[in-house]
Design a protein around this motif. Structure first.
Motif, mmCIF file in Angstrom:
data_model
loop_
_atom_site.group_PDB
_atom_site.id
_atom_site.type_symbol
_atom_site.label_atom_id
_atom_site.label_comp_id
_atom_site.label_asym_id
_atom_site.label_seq_id
_atom_site.Cartn_x
_atom_site.Cartn_y
_atom_site.Cartn_z
ATOM 1 N N GLN A 139 1.050 -1.179 0.080
ATOM 2 C CA GLN A 139 0.236 -0.032 0.025
ATOM 3 C C GLN A 139 0.865 1.160 0.113
ATOM 4 O O GLN A 139 1.723 1.441 1.002
ATOM 5 C CB GLN A 139 -0.897 -0.054 1.244
ATOM 6 C CG GLN A 139 -1.850 1.293 1.499
ATOM 7 C CD GLN A 139 -2.765 1.399 0.310
ATOM 8 O OE1 GLN A 139 -3.777 0.594 0.030
ATOM 9 N NE2 GLN A 139 -2.687 2.336 -0.614
ATOM 10 N N MET A 140 0.696 1.969 -1.142
ATOM 11 C CA MET A 140 1.561 3.120 -1.116
ATOM 12 C C MET A 140 0.727 4.264 -0.581
ATOM 13 O O MET A 140 -0.324 4.458 -0.792
ATOM 14 C CB MET A 140 2.008 3.423 -2.671
ATOM 15 C CG MET A 140 2.885 2.402 -3.297
ATOM 16 S SD MET A 140 3.128 2.945 -5.010
ATOM 17 C CE MET A 140 4.585 1.735 -5.248
ATOM 18 N N LYS A 141 1.241 5.328 -0.042
ATOM 19 C CA LYS A 141 0.720 6.331 0.576
ATOM 20 C C LYS A 141 1.057 7.679 -0.065
ATOM 21 O O LYS A 141 1.090 7.690 -1.381
ATOM 22 C CB LYS A 141 1.241 6.656 2.139
ATOM 23 C CG LYS A 141 0.737 5.368 2.981
ATOM 24 C CD LYS A 141 -0.554 5.111 3.103
ATOM 25 C CE LYS A 141 -1.406 5.620 4.416
ATOM 26 N NZ LYS A 141 -2.634 5.333 4.536
ATOM 27 N N GLY A 142 1.446 8.690 0.537
ATOM 28 C CA GLY A 142 1.699 10.046 -0.251
ATOM 29 C C GLY A 142 2.844 9.992 -1.222
ATOM 30 O O GLY A 142 2.800 10.380 -2.264
ATOM 31 N N ILE A 143 4.177 9.203 -0.914
ATOM 32 C CA ILE A 143 5.095 9.161 -1.628
ATOM 33 C C ILE A 143 5.736 7.654 -1.445
ATOM 34 O O ILE A 143 6.024 7.215 -0.551
ATOM 35 C CB ILE A 143 5.949 10.277 -1.679
ATOM 36 C CG1 ILE A 143 7.080 10.163 -2.682
ATOM 37 C CG2 ILE A 143 6.747 10.197 -0.131
ATOM 38 C CD1 ILE A 143 7.954 11.334 -2.696
ATOM 39 N N ALA A 144 6.064 7.063 -2.735
ATOM 40 C CA ALA A 144 6.669 5.739 -2.838
ATOM 41 C C ALA A 144 7.628 5.857 -3.973
ATOM 42 O O ALA A 144 7.614 5.042 -4.923
ATOM 43 C CB ALA A 144 5.695 4.692 -2.668
ATOM 44 N N ALA A 145 8.625 6.797 -3.736
ATOM 45 C CA ALA A 145 9.464 6.828 -4.912
ATOM 46 C C ALA A 145 10.803 6.364 -4.838
ATOM 47 O O ALA A 145 11.419 6.207 -3.771
ATOM 48 C CB ALA A 145 9.231 8.323 -5.227
ATOM 49 N N SER A 146 11.420 6.162 -5.965
ATOM 50 C CA SER A 146 12.863 5.587 -5.915
ATOM 51 C C SER A 146 13.012 4.452 -4.969
ATOM 52 O O SER A 146 12.458 3.498 -5.236
ATOM 53 C CB SER A 146 13.718 6.836 -5.660
ATOM 54 O OG SER A 146 15.154 6.464 -6.042
ATOM 55 N N GLY A 147 13.878 4.534 -4.116
ATOM 56 C CA GLY A 147 14.099 3.401 -3.033
ATOM 57 C C GLY A 147 12.813 2.959 -2.421
ATOM 58 O O GLY A 147 12.501 1.874 -2.079
ATOM 59 N N GLY A 148 11.702 3.794 -2.171
ATOM 60 C CA GLY A 148 10.388 3.454 -1.948
ATOM 61 C C GLY A 148 9.794 2.451 -2.586
ATOM 62 O O GLY A 148 8.933 1.623 -2.475
ATOM 63 N N TYR A 149 10.200 2.696 -4.201
ATOM 64 C CA TYR A 149 9.300 1.903 -5.271
ATOM 65 C C TYR A 149 10.308 0.754 -5.228
ATOM 66 O O TYR A 149 9.668 -0.472 -5.431
ATOM 67 C CB TYR A 149 9.026 2.540 -6.551
ATOM 68 C CG TYR A 149 8.621 1.803 -7.544
ATOM 69 C CD1 TYR A 149 7.200 1.781 -7.794
ATOM 70 C CD2 TYR A 149 9.297 0.981 -8.418
ATOM 71 C CE1 TYR A 149 6.444 0.875 -8.562
ATOM 72 C CE2 TYR A 149 8.711 0.197 -9.449
ATOM 73 C CZ TYR A 149 7.327 0.012 -9.615
ATOM 74 O OH TYR A 149 6.552 -0.733 -10.252
ATOM 75 N N TYR A 150 11.664 0.749 -5.125
ATOM 76 C CA TYR A 150 12.356 -0.489 -5.061
ATOM 77 C C TYR A 150 12.055 -1.450 -4.038
ATOM 78 O O TYR A 150 11.863 -2.535 -4.403
ATOM 79 C CB TYR A 150 13.795 0.157 -4.651
ATOM 80 C CG TYR A 150 14.863 -0.934 -4.627
ATOM 81 C CD1 TYR A 150 15.603 -0.871 -5.756
ATOM 82 C CD2 TYR A 150 15.218 -1.918 -4.024
ATOM 83 C CE1 TYR A 150 16.825 -1.859 -6.036
ATOM 84 C CE2 TYR A 150 16.202 -3.002 -4.108
ATOM 85 C CZ TYR A 150 16.895 -2.770 -5.200
ATOM 86 O OH TYR A 150 18.117 -3.746 -5.220
ATOM 87 N N ILE A 151 11.588 -1.035 -2.871
ATOM 88 C CA ILE A 151 11.189 -2.059 -1.788
ATOM 89 C C ILE A 151 9.662 -2.527 -2.161
ATOM 90 O O ILE A 151 9.286 -3.551 -1.339
ATOM 91 C CB ILE A 151 11.219 -1.490 -0.314
ATOM 92 C CG1 ILE A 151 10.271 -0.234 -0.175
ATOM 93 C CG2 ILE A 151 12.624 -1.201 0.016
ATOM 94 C CD1 ILE A 151 10.361 0.279 1.391
ATOM 95 N N ALA A 152 8.990 -1.691 -2.836
ATOM 96 C CA ALA A 152 7.757 -2.280 -3.358
ATOM 97 C C ALA A 152 7.700 -3.186 -4.060
ATOM 98 O O ALA A 152 6.484 -4.148 -4.182
ATOM 99 C CB ALA A 152 7.001 -1.098 -3.927
#
Length: 347
Positions: A139-152
């Motif tokens: 579940q992505m909230k406000g921002i899930a970018a770069s390393g946030g997308y990587y761990i997704a």
């Protein structure tokens, strides 16, 4: 000093004079000794607590669902820039969830712009091990970018990824910050004369220009991290091939609708709805969603630390060292450790 005169009233008898030192200084000395003792004990307790907290398991707290239900859905939240000490704490949480048999599934909640390349991959690796035992919904909230997308990507090719309508995601790429201060150095009369054992040892020195050979070295390093990012997406997004991923990997951040359209995200959903979808897949009629946190150490408490991101304070010497220290980031925006506001800058 005070005096006390003793006499029996007979003028022929000698007068006895007793001198007494004032007690005030004695009281002050005792209070100082007591204060010093208290500080010493607090210091020993803080040192001991550092080890105790590190060894402790994360604290579990009810978040939603049925409070007394035996089955649990673990809510693992990555809501920080991926840097120490948060990387180590989230890894401990993941290990704990992996070994907890009462946890049937995992909701990975991401609200992060990313962070260090190494930390992002460490968290991803731990989550991949967890996904082998328990399903992960993202579940992505406000921002899930770069390393946030990587761990997704850690849930695997079958794991769905959901974003809220206002989520920003993507920003696929790598950045190694470098600042060229050669013109400034000339103006203030500073020269770089580092003593090195090889031509590339100080290649990111901010007080010298980057030559073509040095740029080629760092291009190869950054491409290695970039290729790893693309491979992670390729292995975990079965709807995208490598050519499509490369077209999306421009560093651009995407809105939730754009991410769905481009195949980076599966659907738009809010956390409560995503949780119900996970519970349905698990076949759970009754369950509790639990959060995890790590208690602050005693020293952190005494220093007034909080669980928020650490403050960045400007120190000229350490800042110059940081500028010359290479760090690779999967990060959307300016690296947190170099994000210093003018009000924090001191001469």
């Amino acid at each position: 000093m005070s005096e006390r005169i003793l006499t029996n009233g007979d003028p022929n008898m000698p007068t006895i004079i007793i001198q007494q030192r004032g007690r005030r200084w004695l009281v002050i000395i005792l209070l100082l000794a007591l204060g010093f003792s208290v500080l010493m004990n607090l210091g020993f307790m803080a040192s001991f607590a550092e080890f105790a907290v590190d060894a402790d398991q994360p604290t579990e707290k009810f978040h939603a669902g049925t409070r007394l239900a035996e089955s649990k859905i673990a809510r693992i939240q990555v809501g920080f820039t991926i840097m120490p000490p948060y990387t180590e704490r989230i890894k401990k949480t993941i290990d704990h969830v992996r070994e907890d048999d009462s946890v049937k599934g995992v909701l990975l909640v991401i609200d992060s712009p990313g962070g260090l390349v190494s930390g992002s991959h460490e968290i991803y690796h731990k989550l991949k091990l967890l996904s082998e035992k328990k399903p992960i919904y993202v579940q992505m909230k406000g921002i899930a970018a770069s390393g946030g997308y990587y761990i997704a990507m850690s849930g695997g090719p079958e794991a769905p990824i959901y974003a809220e309508p206002t989520t920003w995601t993507g920003s696929i790429g790598v950045i190694i910050p470098r600042y060229n201060a050669t013109e400034l150095a000339e103006k203030v009369g500073v020269k770089s004369e580092s003593l090195v054992t090889g031509p590339f040892k100080d290649s990111l020195n901010p007080f010298k220009n980057l030559d073509e050979q040095e740029r080629a070295v760092w291009d190869a390093i950054i491409e290695d991290s970039f290729d790893r990012f693309l491979t992670v997406i390729d292995e975990n997004r079965s709807n995208l091939d490598m050519e499509e991923i490369r077209e999306l990997a421009t560093g651009q951040v995407y809105t939730a609708d754009q991410a769905v359209e481009n195949g980076l995200v599966d659907e738009i959903s809010f956390e409560s709805d995503t949780t119900e979808l996970l519970a349905k897949e698990l076949g759970l009629d009754s369950y509790q969603v639990v959060n995890y946190s790590h208690p602050l150490s005693l020293s952190e408490t005494l220093l007034g630390a909080t669980t928020s991101l650490p403050k960045v304070e400007f120190d000229p010497v350490s800042s110059l060292i940081d500028l010359a220290t290479p760090r690779a980031f999967y990060l959307f925006g300016l690296p947190h450790e170099l994000n210093v506001s003018p009000s924090q800058m001191k001469p």
